[in-house]
Design an enzyme around this catalytic site. Structure first.
Site, PDB file in Angstrom:
ATOM      1  N   TRP A 297     -45.202 103.721 -70.422  1.00 34.42           N
ATOM      2  CA  TRP A 297     -43.732 103.829 -70.976  1.00 34.42           C
ATOM      3  C   TRP A 297     -42.866 104.453 -70.005  1.00 34.42           C
ATOM      4  O   TRP A 297     -41.812 104.570 -69.990  1.00 34.42           O
ATOM      5  CB  TRP A 297     -43.667 104.887 -72.203  1.00 34.42           C
ATOM      6  CG  TRP A 297     -44.049 104.310 -73.243  1.00 34.42           C
ATOM      7  CD1 TRP A 297     -43.564 104.071 -74.559  1.00 34.42           C
ATOM      8  CD2 TRP A 297     -45.486 104.525 -73.861  1.00 34.42           C
ATOM      9  NE1 TRP A 297     -44.079 103.610 -75.658  1.00 34.42           N
ATOM     10  CE2 TRP A 297     -45.257 103.927 -75.292  1.00 34.42           C
ATOM     11  CE3 TRP A 297     -46.559 104.702 -73.469  1.00 34.42           C
ATOM     12  CZ2 TRP A 297     -46.576 103.790 -76.092  1.00 34.42           C
ATOM     13  CZ3 TRP A 297     -47.756 104.423 -74.268  1.00 34.42           C
ATOM     14  CH2 TRP A 297     -47.670 103.994 -75.452  1.00 34.42           C
ATOM     15  N   CYS A 332     -45.755  99.888 -78.118  1.00 35.35           N
ATOM     16  CA  CYS A 332     -46.183  99.787 -79.300  1.00 35.35           C
ATOM     17  C   CYS A 332     -46.231  98.517 -79.911  1.00 35.35           C
ATOM     18  O   CYS A 332     -47.293  98.248 -80.741  1.00 35.35           O
ATOM     19  CB  CYS A 332     -45.275 100.815 -80.514  1.00 35.35           C
ATOM     20  SG  CYS A 332     -43.597 100.246 -80.356  1.00 35.35           S
ATOM     21  N   HIS A 391     -40.617 101.941 -84.241  1.00 29.64           N
ATOM     22  CA  HIS A 391     -42.282 102.285 -83.899  1.00 29.64           C
ATOM     23  C   HIS A 391     -42.842 101.000 -84.669  1.00 29.64           C
ATOM     24  O   HIS A 391     -42.429 100.709 -85.774  1.00 29.64           O
ATOM     25  CB  HIS A 391     -42.899 103.316 -84.169  1.00 29.64           C
ATOM     26  CG  HIS A 391     -44.173 103.343 -83.795  1.00 29.64           C
ATOM     27  ND1 HIS A 391     -44.959 103.103 -82.813  1.00 29.64           N
ATOM     28  CD2 HIS A 391     -45.346 103.665 -84.560  1.00 29.64           C
ATOM     29  CE1 HIS A 391     -46.304 103.080 -82.801  1.00 29.64           C
ATOM     30  NE2 HIS A 391     -46.333 103.694 -83.914  1.00 29.64           N
ATOM     31  N   ASP A 414     -52.918 101.814 -86.828  1.00 32.33           N
ATOM     32  CA  ASP A 414     -51.912 101.974 -85.732  1.00 32.33           C
ATOM     33  C   ASP A 414     -52.638 102.348 -84.419  1.00 32.33           C
ATOM     34  O   ASP A 414     -53.582 103.168 -84.362  1.00 32.33           O
ATOM     35  CB  ASP A 414     -50.887 102.988 -86.089  1.00 32.33           C
ATOM     36  CG  ASP A 414     -49.888 102.907 -84.880  1.00 32.33           C
ATOM     37  OD1 ASP A 414     -50.095 102.525 -83.735  1.00 32.33           O
ATOM     38  OD2 ASP A 414     -48.703 104.040 -85.040  1.00 32.33           O
ATOM     39  N   TYR A 574     -37.056 103.751 -75.484  1.00 38.87           N
ATOM     40  CA  TYR A 574     -37.241 103.399 -77.048  1.00 38.87           C
ATOM     41  C   TYR A 574     -37.922 104.587 -77.882  1.00 38.87           C
ATOM     42  O   TYR A 574     -37.856 104.622 -78.919  1.00 38.87           O
ATOM     43  CB  TYR A 574     -37.648 101.863 -77.405  1.00 38.87           C
ATOM     44  CG  TYR A 574     -39.290 102.106 -77.304  1.00 38.87           C
ATOM     45  CD1 TYR A 574     -39.940 102.042 -78.784  1.00 38.87           C
ATOM     46  CD2 TYR A 574     -39.909 101.685 -76.402  1.00 38.87           C
ATOM     47  CE1 TYR A 574     -41.322 101.815 -78.903  1.00 38.87           C
ATOM     48  CE2 TYR A 574     -41.310 101.794 -76.538  1.00 38.87           C
ATOM     49  CZ  TYR A 574     -41.821 101.719 -77.733  1.00 38.87           C
ATOM     50  OH  TYR A 574     -43.343 101.398 -77.635  1.00 38.87           O
TER      51      TYR A 574
END
Lengths: 741, 741
Positions: A297, A332, A391, A414, A574
């Site tokens: 990220w 994600c 997400h 997830d 984000y």
């Protein structure tokens, strides 16, 4: 006897030669190696004698039944793949689904007689055992059936057509098949032949399978569709990413099975969708286990592909399977998209969902804290950002025999590595029904997902001497909306109501109380509600635009109100993490009784352009203190700036197997050059992933990239393109194409 | 614009220079590093100014209240450690338990006035935040209380005694303490001083703590006792291992906190006993995470200490903390014993339990399969052994707010790496109540533990052509007995009834049906019960003895019965895994109607001695087929041979701080020499671990080892000794000693 030494305490173990703990054998611990790889196999003997073979050996077996040929009927135009919805898989091998009959043709050395003792044997893994479901003989006669049913459907001359129904809970993966014939001296069987290997998948079309989904439109979407749309941006300005799941592409099924092999998941567990999806949620990310995707990220993607640049899963899965190393990089939606490919490829109904304002890293607590200083201004040092703008995760469909009745159906899984979910980088399956009803005591990780959609945002006021008190609770910010693609359409579907009861609904607070019983902590102070409301507008702004932000102050009281206001604009990732603040205003706003006033802030692109990070999110936080009452007022909004688009066009015959042409066009709208630009393009059923590199696109200049491609199948599909470079990410374009047969 | 290359599909990511995925920074993903180490800390400023300090700096602060000294009252004879049951910890620092008041004395520069603004601040980890419970200011006045209460209990001249009550759910670990004084210009505070660091532990004595255990005798045993007895052997011939948990020894508390640091468990989770025990169950074994102990069941312990050689946990924990590498080697009781030390040291009530005939590696299924061939003889190639003679795990006591009411209390945790528990090497906490009632849908791993105590043993008959059918189900073999040490005594306590209803009890089958609802699979065929019973006797045999095995055949029918019998004797590991067969008989036994016949088999030591593996277990399996009825009869028994013992004696004054002497004696009773012999000795409160090495003890010869030691505290305790060499393991001795004050 020789007395040699007395060690003082503590007495250390003798050092190992390498300085590392030595490898330890499994002897004494397990009778045989456990099988945890589908790619390992074992040789089954071509002849297995009964009893002890005498000194003169066996007589010649020529007089007994022999096997000449086996036809798996594996071509797409034959019956098996059609019936089993596996025609689209680009594979030479037979692919069927469990709990449903398929047929093979066996040619013997003579006509088959009912007294002949034959068996079709299926073997998976290196340690085949009947009791573990890794060795399954299937017999054609009624009196000798095993857990898989067999019957003869046709006998013509020497050819027998045998129909086999794998158990609806059998192991999913790649099996070897043998034909065995019992002779008086022992069992004779066919030699291993790779063309007779077959894949058995989960079967959402069959009621006995744990993944049965009784809705043909949903099955078409969540198992058969390769075309995805993944939502992002903001709940009031939703953006789309197109994605090619590519679950039927050549090599993808093998790559998905390799993921389970790499995880060393015991073969015997691979028939259970709960275990398969839980294991996969750990393996899709590289944390702990060298899994598929490395999360990044940071904005620096020098050593890999930027997460925003991918257009589909095929590249990622094939790269992982061939390099056997984690692939760089994911965020994600990339995790969710590749996980979706994995699930659909194995036959588990699955979809990608997006939760807007997703609370993270707070480990099942229902509180996300924002700290204000004594003046009511946000204290960035003490506020740990933990609300993601959005997400993405997956839902997969299955029964939950491990839970009480009512919690089957859609389950959250997830694969994005979370910092604090039980200390492990995996999540789910968690029943969506259980989350909706606050029944978060059931495995797996339901409390964590519950917090992602239900956390309160609590504003604390911190005084100089360190005391803190809650001053405002926002119960509606987090989990604002949950979206997924509608089945059979290119539109979105709001499934927020599957996760939560509507705001103000009787059950809404009951559910929160239930969740608290199971240990979720909430802020319970009863706080005065301020009589001044702050409202931020919905904005749709393009990158590079100057614009006005109108902050509305609504005074609901019968007295004048004066608000000392702090308006802060910052560039955020984000994930909600702040990169830098680019705007700050400190107006004092006065509002008459029952009046409304707008404070206008001009946002100039020159102030934010140089600081933008990927996904171009601006976060506005307005806080203030009402002078007359001491009440705290707050408002928050994320604005996702719109990027320029790619133009994608196709020309040519639009017929299966006839070459046609795709053209991508882009104009650099900025006053600066773009360097190190990758453009990618692919399309389900029409084009495998392709990419092109441009070292420089100067300010204002245009490019045109043309690629030839040959559609493989008929129907309506899309070509998806992305443009990515360090200075500009997340530029997409797509075009719809209908291919005639 | 420069067009450079078109990649064919798939387009790989650029390679990394090292060929490994590059390290990725946390930027964009999290606002600050999350704190996951208790040994990391951050400097808190000695002066924190309010607002902006002007160009002329601050005026001298000499006129305001200053702190001259802080007394933690940390000596064992002072009030804090006595009240908090922490006197026994060998540590210079203050150690208290949460939810309970302790006192510190602060000396100021002048007499304290009620208008003075002071705070005692506690900080843990590198990212202190009030909202995360990692920074806690405590104030002395009623109007400014935080989550920890404070009050002034005494003021004498310049000295203030402040009483502090940490929250009963606060983080457990090592805190730094500061005294802060508010001046008009800012906050002044004490400098970090290690002597003011304090440990806060779980508190079973306080009702608000999740580990509250309302039974003083149990608390004394399960928190305060260092002396352990761990059961092994066979359910009808139970043997004991003595163990020194050593949770109060110097360095052990720090080693336990280091285990959590090594696991990178977020500091904020460390107040929750559910999370702490779950994490620790993963960290106590070296699998996945380079945890404390390397498992080894192979019999080859060349590069470490044999599991049977350890006499306590201290050596293991201190070695792990200093080497920061896994310690070699452990088997189940070593994992359980060291885990027990960890739990008691942190204040979580804990005990080691032993389950006799523990079903393993069958992943929550309620079936353990034994395959017989057509003649009724055991088929060793197709039978995967998975019943351990015994298995040790831990129980720890806590409430379970994450589950519905009724599942608090004792919880199973197990650090022994299991092959198939959710693919992860950890287990629990699983509620014992939930296991007893078949409510195995609740986390964590209840289904797995349920199977360990409730599996059926299913005998299958396999015919030559591969078909298999169940022929006998034994529902009482597995989970025969669960034992733990009785509180306050050196005797055993049978706690089988806490795991299962008695055989034949109404609820017994209800529970199994409930467990099946949650996915446990059982063999449901209704099988004919044979009318011939096989009974094997209880045997207590010493290593090296010849003995007789009498197999009794009881015919319950009114007809004659003829049984083709297979009697197999094999050497097994305690895990049930077969090393080699040393005895085989195939008698045909005829029994008259309603009669009983004994078949005697002579077992000669010369046949088993050379083949023995550690723990000297002989496994007898008798199977047979009744000629008249075709019924299958079976019986199984493990015989643990008794080893010679060590003699341990003490002499001397038996008074605290006065030196005395311990003597270990051993005679080699065998006709062969013992090589590479380690003897170990230790005793809670009297002797730290010591060891001695003998390269050779010839046949028939004796040794005497004398060690001096100085008891540290009064009371009755034990000295424990072990002897270990490759040819002879598990030789123990102990002596009880009462030390006068």
């Amino acid at each position: 006897m020789s007395d040699q030494s007395t060690n003082p305490t503590p007495s250390p173990a003798p050092p190992t030669p390498t300085g590392r703990p030595p490898k330890v054998s499994g002897r004494g611990r397990a009778a045989g190696p456990s099988s945890n790889s589908n790619s390992d196999s074992v040789d089954i003997p071509e002849f297995e004698p009964f009893g002890v073979v005498g000194p003169r050996g066996l007589p010649p077996l020529t007089e007994f039944l022999d096997i000449w040929d086996v036809d798996m009927m594996r071509r797409p135009d034959e019956i098996n793949k059609k019936r089993h919805h596996t025609v689209l898989y680009n594979s030479e091998n037979l692919i069927v689904r469990r709990g449903q009959e398929f047929e093979v043709k066996i040619t013997f050395s003579r006509a088959y007689k009912p007294t002949d003792k034959i068996a079709v044997e299926f073997v998976i893994g290196s340690n085949p055992q009947y009791s573990k479901g890794t060795y399954i003989p299937v017999f054609p006669t009624k009196d000798r059936q095993t857990i898989w049913e067999g019957r003869i459907t046709n006998t013509t001359d020497n050819v027998v057509t045998m129909a086999i129904t794998p158990a609806a809970n059998c192991i999913v993966g790649k099996y070897h098949m043998y034909i065995a014939v019992s002779t008086p001296y022992g069992i004779r069987r066919t030699r291993r032949d790779k063309s007779r290997d077959l894949y058995i998948l989960f079967n959402p079309w069959v009621a006995d399978d744990a993944v049965f989904l009784d809705d043909e439109e949903e099955r078409e979407e969540c198992v058969m569709s390769e075309m995805g749309i993944i939502y992002h941006g903001a709940f009031d300005d939703v953006a789309e990413r197109n994605w090619n799941y590519g679950q039927f592409n050549y090599g993808v099924l093998d790559a998905c099975l390799y993921i389970l092999d790499k995880s060393e998941m015991p073969i015997t567990n691979r028939g259970d969708p709960i275990k398969v999806t839980r294991k996969a949620s750990a393996m899709l990310n590289s944390r702990d286990d060298e899994g598929v995707l490395v999360g990044n990220w940071s904005g620096d993607y020098t050593y890999g592909v930027a997460p925003t640049s991918w257009t589909g899963s095929t590249d990622i899965l094939l790269t992982f399977a061939s390099s056997r190393m984690p692939v760089c990089y994911a965020q994600c939606w990339v995790y969710a998209a590749v996980f979706n490919t994995f699930l659909r490829c194995l036959g588990i109904p699955a979809r990608v969902v997006t939760n807007f304002y997703s609370a993270h890293d707070n480990d099942g607590n229902l509180k996300t804290d924002i700290i204000l200083d004594e003046e009511g201004r946000i204290d960035r040092n003490r506020t740990r950002d933990s609300i993601w703008n959005y997400h993405c995760w997956n839902e997969c469909y299955m029964s939950r025999p491990d839970l009480p009745t009512g919690f089957g159906g859609w389950q959250v899984v997830d694969a994005t590595p979370q910092e604090t979910s039980d200390g492990m980088y995996r999540c789910g399956p968690a029943s969506v029904q259980a989350i909706k009803h606050g029944q978060i005591c059931y495995p797996f990780d339901a409390a964590f997902v519950f917090a992602e959609v239900n956390s309160d945002v609590v504003f604390y006021s911190r005084s100089n001497d360190g005391t803190m008190e809650p001053v405002k609770v926002n119960q509606t910010h987090v989990g604002r909306m949950v979206l997924t693609k509608a089945p059979g359409a290119l539109t979105r579907r709001d499934i927020t109501d599957q996760y939560k009861f509507p705001e103000g609904h009787n059950e809404e607070r009951t559910v929160l109380v239930k969740a608290e019983e199971y240990g979720c902590k909430r802020e319970k102070s009863s706080l005065p509600v301020a009589d001044v409301d702050l409202v931020l507008p919905t904005l749709e702004i393009s990158v590079g635009d100057d614009f006005e932000l109108n902050v509305e102050f609504k005074n609901r009281s019968d007295e004048r109100r004066t608000v000392d206001t702090y308006i802060s604009g910052s560039i955020v990732y984000y994930t909600g993490v702040t990169s830098s603040e680019f705007l700050f205003r400190n107006p004092t706003v006065t509002v008459g009784p029952n009046k409304s006033v707008k404070e206008t802030v001009v946002v100039e692109s020159k102030n934010y352009m140089k600081k933008l990070v990927e996904q171009a999110n601006l976060n506005f936080i307005v806080t203030g203190k009402v002078k007359e009452t001491g009440q705290i007022v707050t408002a928050m909004k994320v604005v996702t700036l719109h990027n320029p688009k790619l133009t994608v066009e196709v020309s040519g015959p639009r017929k299966v197997n006839e070459e046609m042409m795709a053209t991508v066009e882009f104009t650099n709208p900025f006053t600066f050059s773009l360097e190190g630009v990758f453009i990618r393009m692919e399309g389900p059923g029409v084009m495998l992933p392709k990419s092109k590199y441009y070292s420089l696109i100067t300010a204002g200049s245009s490019l045109t990239w043309t690629e030839y491609f040959t559609p493989q199948r008929a129907g309506t599909t899309r070509l998806i393109a992305s443009l990515d470079c360090p200075a500009l990410r997340q530029v997409y374009g797509q075009v719809s194409v209908t291919i005639e047969p």
